[in-house]
Design an enzyme around this catalytic site. Structure first.
Site, short mmCIF file in Angstrom:
data_model
loop_
_atom_site.label_atom_id
_atom_site.label_comp_id
_atom_site.label_asym_id
_atom_site.label_seq_id
_atom_site.Cartn_x
_atom_site.Cartn_y
_atom_site.Cartn_z
CG ASP A 1 -9.35 2.55 -0.38
OD1 ASP A 1 -8.90 1.42 -0.66
OD2 ASP A 1 -8.75 3.36 0.36
CG ASP B 1 -2.26 0.63 0.98
OD1 ASP B 1 -2.33 1.47 0.06
OD2 ASP B 1 -3.22 0.31 1.69
#
Ligand code: GLA
Length: 729
Positions: A537, A467
């Site tokens: 997301d 990430d």
């Protein structure tokens, strides 16, 4: 006799010069496209043509048909400084101009096609620019990039250093490009090109996929069409800041420039050092945007996305299920529930680490990559073994490029973060997040070590989610010398790629996802090292239809991580049926991201069957050819797409009801990519237990009918959807 002797000598001399120099024209071709450059001695390199493949005999025709396409292939600032340019430098003596002429052409074969390297040097200064062109013959891709070198006494400053320039003949040219924001990535805009300069730009510093993308399509024959008209597609392979500029002036051309954004990025080039720009990949298609996309997809699967020779596992990610509340019991239960549904891989997301500072909130612990023993007393290996015991693989989340002001890492190495001397830091996520200084080789070693330690201690970790949740704030490096601070934006990404290369050299097999706070790391700059990326997301199925559609302009399904999440959706609050959520997620790399124990029996049953059915269509989706049929952006009330395998013997068709009104007319959907002469049997997949398969199920149709007349969808409710498998009979 004397005359004959003289003419023989002259012939010999000219033969010798021919051998020592180059052919004036360089025709660079792929299976269906050609680029023609004119490399006249003592002249700048010119670009004469880019488009449909031409043969040797058509070279002259191109000259005869020229309408001002005789443009510098790489316009530089200097003597003709009134035009937009691709390069501007400051020489050691302060002179700010360039005047480049062709010196050398080297052609060589590669395993994909060929490489042409054309070197131009300045008429006065010992300064050289090599334009490289590398073809991917089968995929109709031409990659181009620039290498810069000089022999001046001291430092030359590169103020602008684009990867490429491409003149595009005016006509009714439309530009398609993507833009968005966190959790709203990948909106698509198509617009006609008008006068003025249009710039697509990123200055995030660390990720470059949220707000804009360095990827565009030019539709040369009017409004973009999926399957008709000439299209030039262009992709900049760089994970850092970029600038794509289209300058439409009074000439016959739209002038397209692309490269690293030069904001605060003057590059100091030492004598003998080579500056290499990122690659720009072009494709040309006669078959509309869809044709250009399929070219990019093939190119991606043939090397630009890592590991595309293996199909991807169906995974459950823990994030939306438990967020940071990782604990052994829930992990074991999630593993067990997912395995029971036929899942193949469990990924433990954020929240598993931190010793002195346990990661209970998002304001601490990044950098402290040790298991939190309170949350996971039996350690990582216990969870890996639990997964294996249930017949599935195990994966883990890390965010290696970042730290928090609350972490052991920053206590030990305060100089490892990007920072501005004498200024209070600007923090990112959690009010504490900071970016590590990847220009520093010690930091690169540390980041390599995070992955290396994990995989050395636990060699059977099968998957890593990498990430990147923070922008490059605090523009300052304690590592780079004073006069190289302007290298931060560039050297950060060179450092990143260096680490990724080291990881891939040692660990080619582990599947690694590029995540950047959602879609921030959707970038061909890093995809050669990552197997997939997190699209967003935002897991809301309805919005994902738009995002996935636009992302598929440039990226193949195998690289797109798409997860079924809970309803109501955590980002938009929208409730949609589980079938719809699966039908949307199944068009890419299928996964789930929820707490399975919150599902009721019928939902588990549906998920189990959907997972099993995905396994049967997975090769067609992950390795097949995409045909987009009805765009959600066209607001027709539906969206539809399909994948067809290489020999058109199998296909999977998807359709979604995007809005619902009484007595609403829904168009027939015409399929694409099939073989008109073949017959296909249709089977409906993902049929809920309490529903009958649709009217098409079990019927056999000719490819011709399916493509020319199309099918009736009979989607009779809000968020209705269909998945149809087609098999040649
Ligand atoms: C980012 C990612 C999410 C999740 C969280 C964890 O936002 O995009 O998928 O991993 O971080 O903190």
């Amino acid at each position: 006799m004397k005359k004959l002797f003289l003419s023989t000598i002259l012939l010999l001399i000219s033969a010798l010069t021919m051998a020592a120099t180059w052919e004036r024209e360089q025709l660079i071709s792929t299976r269906n496209s050609s680029l023609m450059l004119t490399a006249g001695e003592n002249e700048p390199l010119k670009i004469a043509y880019y488009g449909d493949r031409i043969g040797e005999e058509e070279r002259n025709n191109i000259h005869e048909a020229w309408v001002g396409l005789n443009r510098d292939a790489y316009p530089v600032f200097g003597t003709t400084c009134i035009f937009t340019n691709a390069m501007q430098v400051t020489h050691t003596d302060g002179n700010m101009t360039l005047d480049l002429i062709v010196k050398d052409v080297v052609r060589s074969n590669t395993n994909r096609g060929e490489k042409v390297a054309i070197t131009m040097t300045d008429r006065v200064y010992p300064f050289a620019v090599t334009l490289n062109y590398e073809t991917h013959y089968e995929e109709d891709i031409i990659e181009t990039w620039v290498e810069v070198q000089h022999n001046e006494k001291g430092i030359v400053t590169l103020n602008r250093f684009d990867s490429s320039y491409m003149p595009i003949r005016k006509g009714n040219v439309w530009l398609s490009h993507l833009h968005g924001a966190w959790a709203a990535e990948s909106w698509l805009t198509a617009e006609p090109l008008n006068h003025g300069i249009l710039e697509i730009r990123n200055t995030d510093g660390s990720r470059n996929g949220h707000y804009n993308r360095p990827e565009v399509m030019f539709s040369l024959d009017g409004e973009p069409s999926e399957n008709q008209g000439r299209v030039i597609g262009a992709v900049l392979c760089w994970s850092g800041n970029y600038s794509l500029r289209i300058d439409t002036d009074k000439s016959h051309m739209h002038h397209f420039f692309a490269g690293i954004c030069n904001e605060a990025s003057q590059y100091k080039l030492a004598k003998g050092e080579t500056f290499v720009t990122p690659r720009m990949a072009y494709t040309y298609s006669q078959r509309g945007i869809g044709g250009a996309s399929r070219n990019f997809h093939k190119w991606a699967r043939n090397g630009m996305v890592h590991g595309c020779n293996t199909q991807r596992d169906i995974l459950l990610n823990s994030w939306e299920g438990v967020y940071l509340d990782i604990n052994e019991k829930d992990m074991e239960q999630m593993i067990s529930d997912f395995a029971a549904m036929g899942g193949e891989l469990f990924v433990m997301d954020d929240g598993w680490f931190g010793d002195k500072y346990p990661r209970t909130k998002d304001n601490s612990s990044l950098g402290d990559w040790v298991v939190d023993n309170n949350k996971l007393p039996k350690g990582l290996q216990h969870l890996i073994n639990t997964a294996h015991g249930k017949g599935i693989k195990f994966g883990i989340w890390i965010e290696p490029e970042a730290t928090n002001s609350i972490s052991e890492l920053i206590e030990k190495h305060p100089d490892w973060v990007l920072q501005v001397k004498g200024r209070e830091p600007h923090y990112g996520r959690g009010g504490t997040q900071l970016l590590l200084d990847l220009t520093n080789p010690a930091v690169q070693d540390f980041i390599f070590g995070i992955v290396d330690n994990l995989l050395t201690q636990h060699p059977d970790i099968a998957y890593i989610k990498w990430d990147a949740n923070v922008e490059l704030f605090n523009y300052g490096s304690t590592y780079l010398p004073q006069d190289r601070q302007s290298h931060i934006y560039i050297d950060y990404h060179r450092g990143l790629v260096n680490v990724l290369q080291r990881i891939r050299n040692k660990y080619p097999q582990v599947v690694i996802q590029a995540c950047g706070g959602g879609g921030g790391r959707i970038s061909y700059g890093v995809m050669p090292y990552f197997d997939e990326f997190w699209v967003s997301d935002n897991t809301d199925a309805l919005q994902r239809i738009y995002m996935q559609w636009a992302t598929s302009y440039f990226y193949p399904a195998i690289a797109m991580a798409q997860h079924v999440s809970a309803s109501p959706n955590h980002q938009t609050g929208r409730s949609v049926p589980l079938k719809f959520r699966f039908d949307v997620a199944m068009t890419g790399r299928l996964g789930m991201e929820l707490q399975p124990k919150d599902m009721n029996d019928s939902e588990r049953d549906f998920a189990t069957r959907a997972i099993a059915q995905y396994k049967t269509i997975r090769p067609i989706i992950q390795m097949g050819n995409l045909y987009r049929l009805v765009s959600p952006f066209d607001k027709q009330g539906i969206a539809s797409l399909m994948y067809v395998n290489d020999d058109a013997s199998q296909a999977v068709f998807f359709a979604y009801k995007m809005e619902h009104f009484n007595n609403m007319n829904v168009q027939r959907v015409r399929m694409d990519g099939l073989d008109a002469l073949k017959k296909y049997k249709i089977t409906e997949l993902n049929v809920p237990a309490d529903k009958q398969p649709c009217h098409l199920d079990g019927k056999i149709f000719t490819g011709r009918l399916l493509m020319n007349t199309g099918i009736e969808l009979n989607l009779d409710s809000e968020y209705a959807s269909r998945v149809l498998m087609l098999v040649e009979q």
